[in-house]
Design an enzyme around this catalytic site. Structure first.
Site, mmCIF file in Angstrom:
data_model
loop_
_atom_site.group_PDB
_atom_site.id
_atom_site.type_symbol
_atom_site.label_atom_id
_atom_site.label_comp_id
_atom_site.label_asym_id
_atom_site.label_seq_id
_atom_site.Cartn_x
_atom_site.Cartn_y
_atom_site.Cartn_z
ATOM 1 N N ARG A 165 5.384 0.096 -5.615
ATOM 2 C CA ARG A 165 5.057 -0.811 -4.370
ATOM 3 C C ARG A 165 4.401 -1.958 -4.671
ATOM 4 O O ARG A 165 4.449 -2.680 -3.647
ATOM 5 C CB ARG A 165 4.814 0.094 -3.162
ATOM 6 N N TRP A 224 -2.853 -2.841 -1.568
ATOM 7 C CA TRP A 224 -2.279 -4.158 -1.940
ATOM 8 C C TRP A 224 -3.226 -5.191 -0.978
ATOM 9 O O TRP A 224 -3.004 -5.161 0.288
ATOM 10 C CB TRP A 224 -0.853 -4.234 -1.619
ATOM 11 N N GLU A 281 18.351 -17.624 -5.919
ATOM 12 C CA GLU A 281 17.632 -16.256 -6.591
ATOM 13 C C GLU A 281 17.265 -16.447 -7.820
ATOM 14 O O GLU A 281 16.406 -15.983 -8.323
ATOM 15 C CB GLU A 281 18.951 -15.340 -6.613
ATOM 16 N N LYS A 309 6.510 -4.407 -4.134
ATOM 17 C CA LYS A 309 7.919 -3.969 -4.275
ATOM 18 C C LYS A 309 8.336 -4.014 -2.819
ATOM 19 O O LYS A 309 9.606 -4.412 -2.574
ATOM 20 C CB LYS A 309 8.081 -2.816 -4.886
ATOM 21 N N HIS A 358 18.870 -36.282 -2.079
ATOM 22 C CA HIS A 358 18.419 -36.514 -0.693
ATOM 23 C C HIS A 358 17.052 -36.271 -0.760
ATOM 24 O O HIS A 358 16.008 -36.534 0.182
ATOM 25 C CB HIS A 358 18.927 -35.523 0.498
ATOM 26 N N LYS A 384 13.599 -15.626 -9.261
ATOM 27 C CA LYS A 384 13.287 -14.658 -10.274
ATOM 28 C C LYS A 384 12.349 -15.263 -11.407
ATOM 29 O O LYS A 384 11.311 -14.600 -11.706
ATOM 30 C CB LYS A 384 14.610 -14.331 -11.279
ATOM 31 N N GLU A 442 8.880 -15.536 -9.517
ATOM 32 C CA GLU A 442 8.043 -14.237 -9.577
ATOM 33 C C GLU A 442 7.510 -13.604 -10.868
ATOM 34 O O GLU A 442 6.419 -13.136 -10.698
ATOM 35 C CB GLU A 442 9.120 -13.067 -9.237
ATOM 36 N N CYS A 448 0.861 -1.175 -0.087
ATOM 37 C CA CYS A 448 -0.004 0.035 -0.067
ATOM 38 C C CYS A 448 0.811 1.204 0.213
ATOM 39 O O CYS A 448 1.983 1.428 0.669
ATOM 40 C CB CYS A 448 -0.762 -0.031 1.349
ATOM 41 N N ASN A 472 -1.963 2.442 5.733
ATOM 42 C CA ASN A 472 -0.997 1.406 5.209
ATOM 43 C C ASN A 472 -0.490 0.678 6.614
ATOM 44 O O ASN A 472 -0.574 1.231 7.631
ATOM 45 C CB ASN A 472 0.189 2.218 4.677
ATOM 46 N N GLY A 473 -0.661 -0.468 6.453
ATOM 47 C CA GLY A 473 -0.341 -1.454 7.663
ATOM 48 C C GLY A 473 -1.255 -2.574 7.863
ATOM 49 O O GLY A 473 -2.113 -2.861 7.104
HETATM 50 C C1 AGP Z 1 12.813 -9.827 -4.985
HETATM 51 O O1 AGP Z 1 12.387 -9.988 -6.401
HETATM 52 C C2 AGP Z 1 11.506 -9.760 -4.229
HETATM 53 N N1 AGP Z 1 10.640 -8.785 -4.820
HETATM 54 C C3 AGP Z 1 11.409 -9.792 -2.917
HETATM 55 O O2 AGP Z 1 11.989 -11.189 -2.482
HETATM 56 C C4 AGP Z 1 12.489 -8.873 -2.186
HETATM 57 O O3 AGP Z 1 13.776 -9.082 -2.351
HETATM 58 C C5 AGP Z 1 11.939 -8.974 -0.492
HETATM 59 O O4 AGP Z 1 10.499 -8.621 -0.412
HETATM 60 C C6 AGP Z 1 12.983 -8.006 0.250
HETATM 61 O O5 AGP Z 1 12.879 -6.655 -0.066
HETATM 62 P P1 AGP Z 1 13.957 -5.644 0.288
HETATM 63 O O6 AGP Z 1 15.215 -5.993 -0.230
HETATM 64 O O7 AGP Z 1 13.361 -4.302 -0.116
HETATM 65 O O8 AGP Z 1 13.919 -5.700 1.892
#
Ligand code: AGP
Length: 577
Positions: free
Chosen positions: A27, A74, A452, A572, A475, A456, A459, A2, A100-101
């Site tokens: 965001r 959001w 990672e 974000k 395993h 990616k 996501e 948000c 927000n929150g």
């Molecule tokens: C990364 O592509 C993601 N959007 C997500 O995992 C992100 O890295 C995570 O939410 C942490 O965000 P930050 O680095 O702003 O703390």
């Protein structure tokens, strides 16, 4: 997650608010709305989906007031529908709020409202704030807001409009970012100062503080008393960027990585990280911590750990004085990471934040901090945020020859980006785009990169991907490998060559299709398809080997027609725990 915006003292208020919301788009959100006062009555305009929809609805709005609030939502409590979208109006129409929150005691508050004959219309926790304000209002907005703030448990940043004071905004917050900006004859509020245009100074509201905004300036309060929090000059250097002709922000940001790395190394080479380190973060920031762990242990000769922020807050792992908790976060606002920083402080650890957004919450919570120089990152899926974190830690840990290798990393990254443009990378993307399941494996520094790479792909393509240590495959997870299952093998450490070759042959023996991401000729030869990356120090390779993985995920997402910069369900900046 948000986003809040608000202005008082701005002409064309509806359009100004929409521009602000566009700057908060990064965001992540699924609906958006604004509220302002017209002929003494509060009006809310809302749209589900993109801000462009809200823009269409507000194009011709010319309210007679110059004051309003806006919000990108959001969804957490209730689906993304018009009724759940902010701003929320109180039952008698006297108040409009944006929030927000997360309100943790929303069940009790809902029951309280109902006991007073007020039936909330939405599923949100936020709407209750509007009703509570009207229930507590005795003609004094500040007193009502203070009462409501006391009733709320959880995290909140709230902006309030009251129909009796059409040119004022009241704001209060606790554990959720809210910044107040002042400019010539106007005042503003936002979740992120970068969303504000034309302001000269910024004040970051602290937990328990509130602000009354008028066009002539803001007044600040704590526990009912006036306070004068320090104001910081607004820096336009942090203004949000544009796509510069790239099809997506993610693509642009991928190509910005060598430069971001060079800026980060230059800025942080004199800063030192010492002692036993515990890297803490979420998502990609956690992966960055995992990727630099071998380097930290190699250089410092002390046991170091990487820990998910959400796990750190409920574990007992670090209790000793002398441990440095390194909080990694691109945004500096991630609620789990902020909570972990507070917990680390409580456990008497040294806290050191590595963030990409100057003046973000973590910089204020932690004792020390360093700012990576990636520049604004707009795409939800991080690229330059991740590599800048890796490079920042490397720059702060190394001296002598290894420090020289860190300085050369941007050149290796240029070459890796070129490798990511090859036919092989394109072929890999095509294969992944049609695969239901994909595995990413690696070991030591390559392990964090494998995680990672999987993240990616998940996501932005919505393909099921599993990142796993190469050694762990046998395993259990190897049972999932059958004819044609893609297994992306990240290999950059010569000391692990024999082990990697053995893993590759056991994958291929089960019909798996191996895509090697490596600088090693033997590993290339053993793979079904290989993207060859430039050779670099295996402790520093995560900043390089991750680039083809980002690129392959990006291409696969484009092939599938996904919304690359704003993938579904993601935010974000994840500002709820
Ligand atoms: C990364 O592509 C993601 N959007 C997500 O995992 C992100 O890295 C995570 O939410 C942490 O965000 P930050 O680095 O702003 O703390």
């Amino acid at each position: 997650m948000c986003g809040i915006i608000g202005y008082t003292g701005k002409k064309n208020i509806a359009q100004e608010l929409v521009v602000g919301l566009e700057k908060l788009e990064y965001r992540g959100y699924d609906s958006a709305g604004i509220a302002y006062c017209e002929h003494g009555k509060l009006v809310a305009v809302k749209a589900v989906g993109r801000i462009s929809e809200l823009k269409k609805l507000t194009e011709v709005s010319r309210p007679d007031s110059a004051c309003g609030i806006g919000h990108t939502r959001w969804a957490t409590h209730g689906r993304p529908t018009l009724v759940n979208c902010h701003p929320h109006l109180s039952y008698g129409g006297k108040f409009a709020i944006v929030h927000n929150g997360i309100i943790e005691n929303c069940k009790q508050l809902r029951a309280f409202c109902e006991s007073r004959g007020v039936s909330p219309v939405s599923d949100t926790d936020s709407e209750l704030i509007a009703h509570l304000l009207e229930l507590c209002f005795d003609g004094d907005l500040r007193r009502a807001a203070d009462k409501v703030a006391e009733m709320l448990k959880g995290s909140f940043a709230v902006g309030v409009l009251c129909s009796c004071r059409p040119n004022e905004i009241y704001a209060f917050s606790s554990r959720s970012p809210l910044v107040i900006g002042e400019g010539k004859n106007f005042c503003a509020l936002a979740s992120d100062g970068n969303a504000l245009s034309g302001v000269d100074t910024l004040v970051f509201l602290k937990d328990g503080e509130s602000a009354l905004l008028r066009p002539s300036g803001a007044e600040y309060y704590r526990k009912g008393k006036r306070v004068n929090p320090p104001a910081a000059p607004f820096s336009s250097a942090s203004a949000l960027s544009v796509k510069d002709g790239f099809a997506h922000y993610m693509l642009k940001e991928m190509y910005e990585q060598p430069e971001a790395a060079a800026r980060t190394v230059a800025a942080l080479s004199d800063v030192r990280l010492r002692g036993a380190l515990t890297f803490i973060g979420c998502g990609s920031s956690y992966h960055a911590g995992l990727s630099v762990l071998p380097l930290a242990e190699h250089v410092l000769r002390k046991p170091s750990y990487a820990c998910l922020a959400g796990e750190f807050i409920c574990s007992e792992r670090v209790k000793r004085r002398g441990t440095t908790a390194v909080l990694l976060s691109q945004s500096g606002e991630t609620a789990d990471t902020v909570a972990a920083a507070l917990e680390a402080e409580r456990r008497a650890c040294r806290t050191f934040a590595i963030v990409n957004v100057p003046s973000s919450t973590l910089t204020r919570v932690c004792k020390r901090h360093a700012v990576t120089r990636a520049g604004p990152e707009i795409a939800v899926a991080t690229t330059k945020g991740f590599t800048s974190q890796v490079i920042a830690v490397a720059a702060m840990l190394t001296r002598g020859q290894t420090a020289d290798s860190v300085k050369r990393l941007p050149f290796a990254m240029e070459k890796a980006l070129a490798a990511a443009e090859t036919q092989e990378a394109e072929e890999a993307a095509r294969l992944l785009a049609i695969s239901p399941d994909v595995f990413f494996i690696g070991r030591k520094a390559d392990y964090g990169v494998a995680l990672e790479g999987a993240l990616k792909l998940k996501e932005i393509t919505y393909i099921n991907a599993l990142g796993i240590s190469s050694g762990e495959l046998k395993h259990g997870s190897i049972s999932l490998i059958s004819d044609g299952t893609p297994v992306v093998v990240v290999h950059t450490d010569p000391s692990l060559r024999e082990k990697t070759l053995l893993t590759i042959s056991s994958v291929r023996a089960r019909g798996g299709f191996v895509i090697g991401i490596t600088d090693d000729s033997d590993v290339c030869a053993a793979s079904d398809l290989a993207v060859r990356i430039p050779h670099c120090d295996p402790f520093l390779s995560p900043a390089v080997s991750v680039l083809p993985l980002q690129s392959i995920a990006y291409r696969a997402a484009v092939l599938l027609g996904r919304d690359v910069d704003k993938p579904r369900n993601l935010a974000k900046s994840v500002t709820v725990e």
